[in-house]
Scaffold this active site. Structure first.
Site, short mmCIF file in Angstrom:
data_model
loop_
_atom_site.label_atom_id
_atom_site.label_comp_id
_atom_site.label_asym_id
_atom_site.label_seq_id
_atom_site.Cartn_x
_atom_site.Cartn_y
_atom_site.Cartn_z
N TYR A 57 78.87 65.69 -0.29
CA TYR A 57 79.23 64.69 0.71
C TYR A 57 79.39 63.30 0.10
O TYR A 57 80.22 62.50 0.57
CB TYR A 57 78.24 64.71 1.89
N ARG A 60 82.93 63.25 -1.19
CA ARG A 60 83.89 63.09 -0.10
C ARG A 60 83.82 61.68 0.50
O ARG A 60 84.84 61.09 0.85
CB ARG A 60 83.64 64.15 0.97
N GLN A 90 88.26 65.80 14.92
CA GLN A 90 87.37 66.71 14.19
C GLN A 90 87.03 66.10 12.84
O GLN A 90 86.21 66.62 12.10
CB GLN A 90 88.07 68.05 13.97
N ASN A 91 87.71 64.99 12.51
CA ASN A 91 87.54 64.40 11.18
C ASN A 91 86.25 63.60 11.09
O ASN A 91 85.84 62.95 12.05
CB ASN A 91 88.73 63.52 10.83
N ASP A 93 86.03 61.27 8.70
CA ASP A 93 86.38 59.96 8.13
C ASP A 93 86.48 58.93 9.26
O ASP A 93 86.40 59.27 10.44
CB ASP A 93 87.69 60.05 7.31
N HIS A 108 82.68 66.34 14.94
CA HIS A 108 81.97 66.97 13.83
C HIS A 108 81.14 66.00 13.00
O HIS A 108 80.78 66.31 11.87
CB HIS A 108 82.98 67.71 12.93
N GLY A 174 97.73 67.72 13.38
CA GLY A 174 97.16 68.04 12.07
C GLY A 174 95.90 68.88 12.10
O GLY A 174 94.96 68.59 11.38
N SER A 176 94.56 73.15 12.21
CA SER A 176 94.95 74.57 12.19
C SER A 176 94.54 75.28 13.48
O SER A 176 94.94 76.42 13.70
CB SER A 176 94.32 75.25 10.98
P1 OAD Z 1 92.39 72.62 8.47
O1 OAD Z 1 92.33 72.42 6.99
O2 OAD Z 1 91.92 73.92 9.00
O3 OAD Z 1 93.88 72.42 8.94
C1 OAD Z 1 94.63 71.32 8.50
C2 OAD Z 1 95.95 71.30 9.23
O4 OAD Z 1 96.62 70.12 8.82
C3 OAD Z 1 96.86 72.49 8.91
O5 OAD Z 1 97.32 73.06 10.13
C4 OAD Z 1 98.01 71.85 8.13
O6 OAD Z 1 99.26 72.47 8.39
C5 OAD Z 1 97.99 70.44 8.66
N1 OAD Z 1 98.57 69.43 7.77
C6 OAD Z 1 98.58 69.37 6.42
N2 OAD Z 1 99.20 68.25 6.00
C7 OAD Z 1 99.60 67.60 7.12
C8 OAD Z 1 100.29 66.36 7.36
N3 OAD Z 1 100.71 65.60 6.37
N4 OAD Z 1 100.49 66.00 8.64
C9 OAD Z 1 100.07 66.77 9.66
N5 OAD Z 1 99.42 67.94 9.51
C10 OAD Z 1 99.19 68.34 8.25
O7 OAD Z 1 91.63 71.38 9.12
P2 OAD Z 1 91.04 71.24 10.61
O8 OAD Z 1 91.88 71.99 11.58
O9 OAD Z 1 90.82 69.80 10.83
O10 OAD Z 1 84.69 71.02 10.13
O11 OAD Z 1 89.65 71.98 10.44
C11 OAD Z 1 88.73 71.98 11.48
C12 OAD Z 1 87.33 71.86 10.94
O12 OAD Z 1 87.12 72.85 9.91
C13 OAD Z 1 87.02 70.55 10.25
O13 OAD Z 1 86.66 69.53 11.14
C14 OAD Z 1 85.88 70.90 9.35
C15 OAD Z 1 86.36 72.25 8.83
O14 OAD Z 1 85.36 73.12 8.45
C16 OAD Z 1 83.52 70.55 9.66
O15 OAD Z 1 83.42 70.03 8.57
C17 OAD Z 1 82.37 70.70 10.59
#
Ligand code: OAD
Length: 233
Positions: A57, A60, A90-91, A93, A108, A174, A176
């Protein structure tokens, strides 16, 4: 005072910060492609090897400390001129806040905060990127990252559901949409309300009506959509 502004609720994920140089989790170079979350982001990992967890952490946090908000974060701030905007992120930052967004709910946790390991109500703002073994709360217990780890409850999910149920317009940016309960929030938006999903890998989410899928990066897609919404308001 009676508020006549339409309410826009925005769910963001790691993708909105990707163009600020912050790695996502599940893309090709994503964190969970390189590291096992079981070793770094669970209560068990913390009990087994707190130094390793702190190191992860700290690394990061340092990156976030050095990063800057991008066009996607900034465009959401502009929306506040015409809408009542609530961001649910969910970020971990603080790029939404540093861009200038007023209402940001962190589902989160927050990288720039630490909390007591004996009293979860004792939360502290960190003054540097480094949290060390021996850094203690006022009750004398070791401080841990203020992060929701896998297997832990998500305390902000109930307030988030409540906010989402009042949305006139819902934006997903942004993410998944694979991590629950965050991914289930869209279910609480009223079916007739317009929804937009901006992500290069955006897809039609099953059972969700009025969803516009925009396969673009946040840096391109968010300013374009914001302009469109401002014109139409
Ligand atoms: P993911 O890494 O699962 O998904 C990231 C998404 O961002 C994907 O769908 C990509 O296609 C998209 N992406 C990549 N570059 C991009 C850009 N320039 N503009 C827009 N989208 C873009 O991340 P999260 O969905 O945020 O939890 O993951 C959810 C949670 O899983 C996080 O909060 C974290 C992780 O484990 C904890 O840490 C508790």
């Amino acid at each position: 005072m009676w508020c006549l502004m339409k309410k826009i609720v925005v769910l963001t994920g790691a993708g909105i910060s990707a163009e600020s140089g912050i790695q996502t989790f599940r893309d090709g170079d994503g964190l969970w492609k390189k590291y096992r979350f079981e070793d770094l982001a669970t209560p068990e990992a913390w009990n087994r090897d707190p130094e390793l967890v702190l190191e992860f952490y700290n690394w990061r946090r340092k990156k976030v400390w050095e990063a800057e908000p991008n066009a996607g974060h900034r465009a959401l701030v502009k929306l506040e001129q015409k809408f009542d905007v609530q961001i649910i992120t969910q970020n971990v930052d603080d790029l939404h806040e540093r861009a200038g967004s007023k209402n940001v709910l962190h589902l989160h946790g927050e990288l720039k905060k630490a909390r007591s390991t004996v009293d979860p109500n004792l939360v502290y703002e960190l003054k540097t990127w480094e949290l060390k073994m021996g850094d203690k709360c006022e009750k004398g217990s070791q401080l841990r990252p203020h992060i929701v780890w896998f297997g832990e409850p998500v305390p902000m999910i109930e307030p988030a559901k409540n906010i989402v149920s009042k949305a006139d317009i819902f934006l997903i940016i942004g993410t998944s949409m694979v991590v629950y309960p965050a991914a289930s929030l869209v279910i609480y938006v009223l079916p007739d309300k317009p929804k937009y999903y901006i992500d290069p890998k955006a897809f039609p989410v099953g059972g969700i009506s009025n969803l516009n899928v925009i396969k673009k990066t946040a840096g391109d897609g968010v300013p374009e959509l914001v302009e469109q919404l401002m014109k139409g308001s």
